[in-house]
Scaffold this motif. Structure first.
Motif, PDB file in Angstrom:
ATOM      1  N   ASP A 284      18.029 -20.453   7.110  1.00 21.63           N
ATOM      2  CA  ASP A 284      18.369 -21.486   6.131  1.00 21.63           C
ATOM      3  C   ASP A 284      18.463 -22.873   6.769  1.00 21.63           C
ATOM      4  N   MET A 285      17.833 -23.840   6.121  1.00 16.38           N
ATOM      5  CA  MET A 285      17.918 -25.245   6.511  1.00 16.38           C
ATOM      6  C   MET A 285      18.270 -26.052   5.264  1.00 16.38           C
ATOM      7  N   THR A 286      19.074 -27.094   5.451  1.00 15.60           N
ATOM      8  CA  THR A 286      19.484 -27.906   4.296  1.00 15.60           C
ATOM      9  C   THR A 286      18.699 -29.207   4.187  1.00 15.60           C
ATOM     10  N   ARG A 287      18.193 -29.717   5.281  1.00 18.46           N
ATOM     11  CA  ARG A 287      17.466 -30.981   5.275  1.00 18.46           C
ATOM     12  C   ARG A 287      16.029 -30.778   4.796  1.00 18.46           C
ATOM     13  N   GLU A 288      15.643 -31.553   3.810  1.00 14.55           N
ATOM     14  CA  GLU A 288      14.295 -31.455   3.270  1.00 14.55           C
ATOM     15  C   GLU A 288      13.244 -31.845   4.316  1.00 14.55           C
ATOM     16  N   GLY A 289      13.626 -32.787   5.189  1.00 21.41           N
ATOM     17  CA  GLY A 289      12.701 -33.198   6.243  1.00 21.41           C
ATOM     18  C   GLY A 289      12.365 -32.056   7.183  1.00 21.41           C
ATOM     19  N   HIS A 290      13.378 -31.247   7.518  1.00 22.26           N
ATOM     20  CA  HIS A 290      13.154 -30.091   8.381  1.00 22.26           C
ATOM     21  C   HIS A 290      12.268 -29.064   7.698  1.00 22.26           C
TER      22      HIS A 290
ATOM     23  N   ILE B 105       8.918 -24.229   0.868  1.00 25.58           N
ATOM     24  CA  ILE B 105      10.097 -23.414   1.192  1.00 25.58           C
ATOM     25  C   ILE B 105      11.137 -23.606   0.093  1.00 25.58           C
ATOM     26  N   SER B 106      11.628 -22.508  -0.448  1.00 25.63           N
ATOM     27  CA  SER B 106      12.588 -22.573  -1.551  1.00 25.63           C
ATOM     28  C   SER B 106      13.990 -22.889  -1.043  1.00 25.63           C
ATOM     29  N   GLN B 107      14.925 -23.044  -1.975  1.00 25.18           N
ATOM     30  CA  GLN B 107      16.321 -23.312  -1.607  1.00 25.18           C
ATOM     31  C   GLN B 107      16.940 -22.152  -0.848  1.00 25.18           C
ATOM     32  N   LEU B 108      16.375 -20.952  -1.025  1.00 26.99           N
ATOM     33  CA  LEU B 108      16.889 -19.782  -0.323  1.00 26.99           C
ATOM     34  C   LEU B 108      16.244 -19.600   1.048  1.00 26.99           C
TER      35      LEU B 108
END
Length: 431
Positions: free
Chosen positions: A364-370, A394-397
């Motif tokens: 899981d990553m939270t940053r959209e840039g990543h 990549i989805s939110q999950l």
């Protein structure tokens, strides 16, 4: 960068590995006991029509009838433009009733009709070969499409002057006015003479196929695709390959003849005969790397690992941090692992020849840039793949869905069979 093609000949089996700086980058296997249908052209006979899915079953002389979409007859399409099982299902589910009625009222084929088809996907499990009427003959520099007037240049040739120069050459191929050609990437540095020679050779092959189709009764084989060694020379021997090493004297002589016929003298000295002791793959450290592609768990240099699990309907890839340790935030650590995993996942899909729907569970990553950078890294790595791929965001999950065109058996299914005791479950029931 040192790139080598290694050809290993064993009794009843040919194996080819492509390495870059000693790292296994691609792998192919072909057995004499298994009849390879991919690329073959047949004169088939329609055995049945299925209006509900707009398809036909065609007898091509094999154990199972081939499967042919009727839309392929109405409006031929390039096989590489298909987007896999998901788009096919969506098209079926979203097809309006009025469209169905129109299709049923004007079917392009009927039972008993004869049709020229080409195999684009090997028989798999209970399914017969996938067929297309959009016949294509690949050469070293060009692909000839007798039923399509399209003239195109590989997308990997990006510069406008080069694309225009190659298009101008195609426009001068007046001996096949009602047919089409696509320039392959390897033709970038080639002149008109080499491209025209390749095009004329393919055109002559097609004339022989047409003549056979008029003389033979359906079902019958009209054209047999070349064996693995010939295809490797045709498709992979380029300027960036430093050597082709063969461990069989007989095949070594054949490869030299192939290279001379298709390329000329300039690359013939790159073909070498292996004279060392022991196996060629052992000497080049390929055997150890090959053994790993049959394992579900693949370790990365950082200590992280990925798990690849094929199932009946799709392939699941799970990314795990494992022993990865770094003095960074959880977000940055996840990003570093995912970036490394993205490159290895693309490589493993290619080595194992896995196809269909693939779901990748990144950390899981939270940053959209990543997320965007990981996606771009995966797409960049997939550019080396000769199979058609499509990738979603990549989805939110943390899940990424993609498809990879499946044309034949996976490497594992060609090397292993399910355990007769547990039917491949690998588990024993507790009494």
């Amino acid at each position: 960068m040192s790139k080598e093609i290694l050809v290993n000949i064993r009794e009843g089996e040919t194996r080819v590995s492509i390495t870059e700086n000693g790292i296994l980058d691609d792998f192919y296997i072909e057995r004499d006991s298994e009849d390879v249908l991919l690329g073959n052209i047949y004169k088939g006979r329609v055995e049945s029509i299925l209006p509900s899915i707009n398809a036909a079953f065609v007898n091509i002389g094999q154990e199972k009838n081939g499967f042919l979409y009727l839309t392929d007859i109405v409006s031929p399409l390039v096989e590489e433009e298909l987007s896999g099982a998901r788009k096919f299902l969506d098209n079926i589910l979203n097809l309006k009733k009025e469209q169905k009625k129109k299709q049923q009222a004007a079917q392009p084929l009927a039972k008993g009709d004869e049709v020229i088809v080409q195999v684009v996907k090997e028989p798999f499990g209970t399914k017969g070969a996938r067929l297309t009427s959009h016949v294509s003959l690949p050469g070293r520099f060009i692909v000839f499409m007798p039923y399509d007037k399209h003239l195109g240049v590989s997308k990997r040739i990006e510069t406008a002057p080069d694309r225009q120069r190659l298009r101008d050459i195609l426009k001068e191929l007046d001996f096949a006015k009602n047919s089409g050609f696509i320039i392959r990437t390897v033709a970038l540095q080639k002149g008109k003479k080499e491209i025209v020679r390749d095009a004329k050779f393919l055109f002559d092959v097609w004339q022989k196929i047409k003549k056979q189709s008029e003389e033979k009764q359906a079902p019958s084989l009209l054209y047999k695709e070349y064996d693995l060694v010939w295809r490797i020379v045709r498709d992979f021997l380029r300027e960036d390959v430093s050597s082709v090493i063969v461990d069989s004297k007989e095949v070594y002589e054949r490869v030299r003849k192939f290279v001379f016929m298709m390329i000329g003298n300039e690359m013939i000295n790159r073909v070498q005969l292996y004279k060392g002791e022991g196996s060629l793959f052992d000497a080049k450290n390929v055997t150890k790397q090959l053994n790993k592609i049959y394992e579900p768990k693949v370790y990365l240099k950082s200590g992280a690992y990925i798990v690849i699990e094929p199932t009946e309907g799709l392939i699941v890839v799970d990314v795990n941090s494992g022993r990865f340790k770094v003095n960074a935030s959880p977000e940055d650590a996840a990003f570093m692992v995912n970036m490394e995993a993205a490159l290895e996942i693309a490589r493993q899909l290619r080595l194992r020849d896995l196809g269909g729907i693939i779901v990748i569970d990144f950390i899981d990553m939270t940053r959209e840039g990543h997320k965007r950078q990981v996606l771009q890294a995966l797409e960049k790595a997939l550019e080396k793949d000769h199979a058609k791929t499509e990738v979603t965001k990549i989805s939110q999950l943390g899940l990424l869905e993609m498809t990879r065109a499946r044309t034949g058996k996976t490497i594992q299914s060609m090397s292993f069979e399910a355990c007769p005791y547990c039917s491949g479950r690998g588990q024993v029931k507790i009494r």
